[in-house]
Scaffold this active site. Structure first.
Site, PDB file in Angstrom:
ATOM      1  N   SER A  85     -28.894 -15.517  63.026  1.00  0.00           N
ATOM      2  CA  SER A  85     -30.179 -14.907  63.393  1.00  0.00           C
ATOM      3  C   SER A  85     -30.455 -15.105  64.866  1.00  0.00           C
ATOM      4  O   SER A  85     -31.305 -14.431  65.435  1.00  0.00           O
ATOM      5  CB  SER A  85     -31.337 -15.603  62.666  1.00  0.00           C
ATOM      6  OG  SER A  85     -31.111 -15.671  61.311  1.00  0.00           O
TER       7      SER A  85
ATOM      8  N   HIS B  53     -25.941  -8.562  61.925  1.00  0.00           N
ATOM      9  CA  HIS B  53     -27.175  -9.239  61.530  1.00  0.00           C
ATOM     10  C   HIS B  53     -27.940  -8.395  60.520  1.00  0.00           C
ATOM     11  O   HIS B  53     -28.474  -7.344  60.853  1.00  0.00           O
ATOM     12  CB  HIS B  53     -28.027  -9.510  62.787  1.00  0.00           C
ATOM     13  CG  HIS B  53     -29.294 -10.217  62.509  1.00  0.00           C
ATOM     14  ND1 HIS B  53     -30.497  -9.842  63.045  1.00  0.00           N
ATOM     15  CD2 HIS B  53     -29.565 -11.289  61.715  1.00  0.00           C
ATOM     16  CE1 HIS B  53     -31.440 -10.652  62.606  1.00  0.00           C
ATOM     17  NE2 HIS B  53     -30.899 -11.537  61.802  1.00  0.00           N
TER      18      HIS B  53
ATOM     19  N   GLU C 279     -27.952  -5.094  62.584  1.00  0.00           N
ATOM     20  CA  GLU C 279     -27.709  -5.065  64.035  1.00  0.00           C
ATOM     21  C   GLU C 279     -26.252  -5.476  64.262  1.00  0.00           C
ATOM     22  O   GLU C 279     -25.839  -6.540  63.801  1.00  0.00           O
ATOM     23  CB  GLU C 279     -28.648  -6.031  64.761  1.00  0.00           C
ATOM     24  CG  GLU C 279     -30.106  -5.569  64.706  1.00  0.00           C
ATOM     25  CD  GLU C 279     -31.077  -6.563  65.322  1.00  0.00           C
ATOM     26  OE1 GLU C 279     -31.968  -6.134  66.061  1.00  0.00           O
ATOM     27  OE2 GLU C 279     -30.950  -7.774  65.046  1.00  0.00           O
TER      28      GLU C 279
ATOM     29  N   ASN D 276     -35.738  -9.063  65.793  1.00  0.00           N
ATOM     30  CA  ASN D 276     -36.523 -10.290  65.696  1.00  0.00           C
ATOM     31  C   ASN D 276     -37.429 -10.507  66.900  1.00  0.00           C
ATOM     32  O   ASN D 276     -38.504 -11.087  66.765  1.00  0.00           O
ATOM     33  CB  ASN D 276     -35.611 -11.503  65.489  1.00  0.00           C
ATOM     34  CG  ASN D 276     -35.303 -11.675  64.009  1.00  0.00           C
ATOM     35  OD1 ASN D 276     -35.988 -11.099  63.157  1.00  0.00           O
ATOM     36  ND2 ASN D 276     -34.282 -12.435  63.698  1.00  0.00           N
TER      37      ASN D 276
END
Ligand SMILES: NC(=O)c1ccc[n+]([C@@H]2O[C@H](COP(=O)([O-])OP(=O)(O)OC[C@H]3O[C@@H](n4cnc5c(N)ncnc54)[C@H](O)[C@@H]3O)[C@@H](O)[C@H]2O)c1
Length: 320
Positions: free
Chosen positions: A121, A142, A154, A192
């Site tokens: 992450s 991701h 991603e 994120n």
């Protein structure tokens, strides 16, 4: 792409069990590795529960459950599994030392051309690539929770990742039904950074006593959150007008005195160039002459279909 017949998923936790399920549903043989038989048994139960509920919802036929689970081999023998893998998806704990040790092992145990993908992450993909003898095959893929449902992945190359690995990972994600987007390796990647910026403001609003958690969630889900599934922030800005956005940032910056509300220079540039969005044939995107009417209709179609769902869900929740 035809050559990926067997994938290794390392770590059978929250994310890894979902990866195994998604891949197996698309006909890929999966070797799911974790540290103990108990953890593997837990993952097997989760996968069967997920598939059973999917069948109840009519998403899959009940008869597909057993063959899907049968395509997954549950094992603690990483060395043997790695030797048989055509693609690796790593989903162990978010612990940099553990991930480095894991990538060194994967580098040793797999064939040297097998792509090694991490679901980290936050870590810099370059750091993981650096512990291998073949950094050109290391890449980030991701996923988002719950991985068996959320479409996005991603795809994040390291500096040394080669084109073959990027194409292979992207095509493989598409083949298993995901919506991959290529991103640069930077803290928080793309999603994120945006998600956490929004959440921080929501949490500050609660701290300031402006709204309760329930009120914040209700407002977000029924306002811009309602639209976000159909339109991203740049598309929404183009529809509203870069000048409007600029003015709002300026006011919030001036009155709230918070640096994160300073108008982004890219917005100032759009305003200065007269690229205000749909109303001026160009903003973040370019629009053909007369496109506004067709886009408005397309917007309405998308939003009405979401409105039906929103009302259905709101009625269900309120009726419970
Ligand atoms: N949970 C999320 O919402 C989410 C979303 C996106 C990315 N991620 C990332 O995905 C990765 C996995 O997260 P998670 O939530 O699935 O974690 P988790 O704790 O649920 O699962 C991790 C699994 O890895 C296993 N593991 C640890 N060391 C191992 C080893 N040496 N060999 C084999 N298995 C080992 C653990 O036993 C555990 O089952 C992390 O990098 C995390 O940051 C998580």
């Amino acid at each position: 792409m035809q050559s990926i017949r067997t994938a290794l998923v390392m770590g059978a936790g929250t994310m890894g069990h979902g990866f195994a399920q998604v891949l197996a549903m698309k006909g890929v043989n999966v070797l799911l590795v974790d540290r103990t038989e108990e953890l593997l048994a837990r993952a097997r139960t989760w996968i069967i529960d997920n598939l059973t509920y999917m069948a109840e919802l009519g998403e899959i036929g009940k008869e597909t459950i057993e063959p899907t689970v049968a395509r997954i081999s549950f094992t603690t023998d990483l060395k043997k599994a790695a030797g048989d893998a055509d693609f690796v998806l790593e989903a162990v704990y978010e612990d940099l030392d553990l991930k480095k040790r894991t990538f060194a092992q994967l580098d040793e145990y797999t064939r040297s051309t097998v792509p090694l993908a991490t679901n980290t992450s936050s870590f810099d993909i370059n750091e993981l690539a650096a512990v291998t003898g073949h950094p050109e095959r290391v890449i980030g893929t991701h996923w988002f929770h719950p991985p068996q449902i959320t479409p996005a992945v991603e795809v994040i190359p390291a500096a040394a990742t080669n084109r073959e690995t990027i194409d292979c990972a992207t095509e493989f994600m598409k083949r298993v039904g995901k919506a991959p987007t290529l991103c640069k390796s930077a803290p928080g990647f793309v999603a994120n950074r945006i998600q956490f910026a929004m959440a921080a403001e929501a949490f500050r609003i609660i701290e300031e006593g402006l709204a309760t958690p329930e009120e914040v969630d209700r407002i977000v889900k029924s306002s811009f959150g309602f639209r976000l599934g159909a339109y991203g922030p740049c598309e929404i800005c183009d529809q509203a007008g870069a000048d409007i956005y600029y003015g709002v940032y300026e006011y919030l910056h001036r009155t709230l005195k918070k640096e994160h509300f300073a108008p982004p220079p890219i917005l100032k540039k759009l305003v200065d160039e007269g690229r205000l969005g749909l109303k001026s044939q160009g903003g973040f995107y370019n629009y053909k002459e007369g496109a506004a009417e067709a886009l408005k209709r397309q917007r309405d179609r998308k939003l009405y279909s979401r409105l039906r769902l929103f009302r259905e869900e709101t009625e269900t929740v309120e009726g419970e």
